[in-house]
Design a protein around this motif. Structure first.
Motif, short mmCIF file in Angstrom:
data_model
loop_
_atom_site.label_atom_id
_atom_site.label_comp_id
_atom_site.label_asym_id
_atom_site.label_seq_id
_atom_site.Cartn_x
_atom_site.Cartn_y
_atom_site.Cartn_z
N ALA A 9 41.64 36.63 34.48
CA ALA A 9 42.55 36.47 35.62
C ALA A 9 43.91 35.90 35.22
O ALA A 9 44.95 36.36 35.68
N HIS A 10 43.92 34.88 34.35
CA HIS A 10 45.14 34.16 33.99
C HIS A 10 45.18 33.90 32.49
O HIS A 10 44.12 33.78 31.87
N ASP A 13 42.34 31.61 30.55
CA ASP A 13 40.93 31.87 30.88
C ASP A 13 40.18 32.42 29.67
O ASP A 13 39.01 32.10 29.46
N TYR A 131 34.07 29.64 39.39
CA TYR A 131 34.24 28.44 40.22
C TYR A 131 34.99 28.71 41.52
O TYR A 131 35.56 27.81 42.13
N HIS A 136 39.75 35.12 40.16
CA HIS A 136 38.55 35.37 39.35
C HIS A 136 37.55 36.23 40.13
O HIS A 136 36.92 37.12 39.58
ZN LIG Z 1 41.92 31.49 35.80
#
Ligand SMILES: [Zn+2]
Length: 273
Positions: A9-10, A13, A131, A136
């Motif tokens: 996602a980022h 990660d 989480y 995500h």
């Molecule tokens: Zn992330």
């Protein structure tokens, strides 16, 4: 040799969740591809880290490329959506953000990037995105949709082992109650609560694969420290002693959604099995 796509996602990660597995696969001469949905615009930069006029997403793009190079990744691509930020923040309603993306359109972007690749394995997050971060969760949805559309048989979900984390926290609470985990002031009660609520990772019984990445633990730590706009030099990730780092991050956990593991059955040690 297999082609393995890690869809994250980022920037960062990949470092925190799958760096060891990525490094191991690239050393074994598999083709490792990293696709990242956003450039992490909503991350909180370490104070003073950005140069005059520099945008956070520019810095995080550089950091991701540095981390990917350390891990032996052969190709890095961005879907170029905007970071959605945390679940309860107004940034999740920005029409440019990944959370607001039409899953079909996002799936097409992913498919276009990978159209000339023969993808053997796709790694995405578990359905709760580890989480509960909206980006995500969206990676899970888009990755799943794409794998179904193009018929990728082998999908693995990266996850956290909730039960193992709980044990580590309980041990730290008994042994160093005033110092927190690894003596760097982590709020253990808060962590334990989140783990117990079940909003964090997966129960051990749901996990099928435990990949021992201890041979690549230095690479994993270097990859994490490449993300210096997010990780302060006093951060827990950089401060804890090597031995504790290995205990906490030396295993990467995955789920093969087509498989169930019986209570006493061992974890699979190879992502491909
Ligand atoms: Zn992330």
């Amino acid at each position: 040799m297999a082609t393995v796509v890690f869809f994250h996602a980022h920037p960062d990660d990949e470092a925190l969740s799958t760096a060891g597995t990525m490094a191991a696969l690239s050393v074994a001469e598999h083709r490792v591809i990293l696709v990242v949905a956003t450039r992490g615009e909503e991350g909180e930069p370490v104070p003073g880290v950005l140069r005059e006029g520099e945008l956070l997403e520019e810095r995080r793009t550089e950091e991701l490329i540095k981390s990917a190079n350390l891990l032996g990744v052969e190709r890095v691509e961005f879907l170029n959506y905007r970071d959605s930020g945390m679940a309860d923040s107004p940034t999740t309603s920005n029409p440019e953000c990944f959370w607001q993306a039409d899953p079909e359109e996002a799936t097409k972007r992913l498919g276009d990037i990978l159209k000339d690749e023969k993808v053997d394995f796709l790694v995405i997050y578990d359905p709760n995105g580890g989480y509960g971060h909206p980006d995500h969760i969206q990676v899970h949805r888009v990755g799943t949709l794409w794998s179904e559309q193009v018929g990728i048989e082998n999908v693995r979900w990266t996850t956290l082992n909730r039960d193992a984390i709980k044990k580590t926290i309980e041990l730290a609470m008994r042994e160093t109650p005033d110092e927190g985990l690894a003596g760097v002031g982590e709020d253990l009660e808060e962590r334990k609560k989140r783990v117990e609520e079940g909003s964090f990772g997966s129960a051990e019984i749901e996990i099928t694969h435990a990949i021992d990445v201890s041979d690549f633990i230095d690479k994993k730590r270097e990859s994490i420290s490449a993300h210096r706009s997010q990780i302060d030099e006093n951060s827990f990730f950089l401060k804890i002693p090597d031995e504790q780092f290995l205990t906490l991050f030396g295993t990467e956990w995955f789920i093969n959604p087509k498989e169930t593991r019986k209570e006493n059955e061992p974890f699979k040690a190879n992502l491909f099995n």
